[in-house]
Write a protein that holds these residues in place. Structure first.
Motif, PDB file in Angstrom:
ATOM      1  N   CYS A  27       0.542  -1.261  -0.083  1.00 34.37           N
ATOM      2  CA  CYS A  27      -0.106  -0.068  -0.004  1.00 34.37           C
ATOM      3  C   CYS A  27       0.930   1.371  -0.100  1.00 34.37           C
ATOM      4  O   CYS A  27       0.683   2.443  -0.485  1.00 34.37           O
ATOM      5  N   LYS A 145      -6.573  -3.449  -2.705  1.00 34.45           N
ATOM      6  CA  LYS A 145      -7.166  -3.909  -1.712  1.00 34.45           C
ATOM      7  C   LYS A 145      -6.803  -3.436  -0.356  1.00 34.45           C
ATOM      8  O   LYS A 145      -5.501  -3.990   0.006  1.00 34.45           O
ATOM      9  N   GLY A 146      -7.502  -2.589   0.647  1.00 34.11           N
ATOM     10  CA  GLY A 146      -7.064  -2.031   1.940  1.00 34.11           C
ATOM     11  C   GLY A 146      -6.170  -1.098   1.764  1.00 34.11           C
ATOM     12  O   GLY A 146      -5.860  -0.544   2.842  1.00 34.11           O
ATOM     13  N   CYS A 147      -5.690  -0.625   0.655  1.00 31.21           N
ATOM     14  CA  CYS A 147      -4.876   0.724   0.483  1.00 31.21           C
ATOM     15  C   CYS A 147      -5.887   1.834   0.504  1.00 31.21           C
ATOM     16  O   CYS A 147      -6.932   1.865  -0.310  1.00 31.21           O
ATOM     17  N   GLU A 148      -5.361   2.748   1.162  1.00 27.06           N
ATOM     18  CA  GLU A 148      -6.215   4.042   1.214  1.00 27.06           C
ATOM     19  C   GLU A 148      -5.641   4.966  -0.070  1.00 27.06           C
ATOM     20  O   GLU A 148      -4.508   5.354  -0.056  1.00 27.06           O
TER      21      GLU A 148
END
Length: 160
Positions: A27, A145-148
């Motif tokens: 990320c 997925k799950g990264c801002e």
């Protein structure tokens, strides 16, 4: 005595290079790539770049791979010394006008600028075999997925 001194200098240089190297988290790298303008660059997403970098280097900026033809590949995007950078050993076109050692640190701007040149060539991301094998034609949304990430909202066009 002279050989020992040379070995000490080489080891010191390698230690300095490795201190400035980094293995990025997925990320963290995604955010850096997006900030550098790679999302939708030449039609490729940050997912394409992450997938390729994962299979090329494991997100390791200090990774070097040596090829049977005598060339080597450097850094997070594994840029080849015969084409993109000068390692002082391999005959090179040095199309990015840079020293290959500059690709081995945590500072990604030079890597990204050179990778943009690679993608701007005729082959696009097909220049990386690992991208062709593992990323091309696949759903790459899992890489984000799950990264801002900054969300780009495009207004919906209406026929009014």
């Amino acid at each position: 005595m002279e050989v020992r001194g040379t070995v000490v200098v080489v080891l010191a240089m390698l230690m300095v290079a490795s201190v400035d190297a980094k293995i990025y988290e997925r990320c963290e790298l995604a955010q850096k790539l997006e900030k550098a303008g790679l999302n939708s660059f030449k039609g490729y997403t940050v997912g394409d770049w992450l997938c390729m970098a994962h299979y090329e280097s494991g997100f390791d900026t200090s990774f070097i791979d040596h090829n049977p033809d005598g060339s080597s590949e450097y850094g997070i995007f594994q840029l080849n010394s015969a084409w993109w950078c000068d390692n002082g050993v391999t005959p090179t076109l040095n199309l990015c006008y840079m020293d290959c050692r500059d690709l081995l640190n945590r500072h990604l701007l030079d890597d990204i600028l050179c990778a943009k040149q690679v993608v701007s060539s005729q082959k696009g991301m097909d220049a990386w075999d690992s991208w062709k094998r593992h990323c091309s034609g696949h759903d790459l949304s899992e890489w984000l997925k799950g990264c801002e990430m900054r969300v780009k909202i495009h207004p919906v066009k209406t026929n009014s």
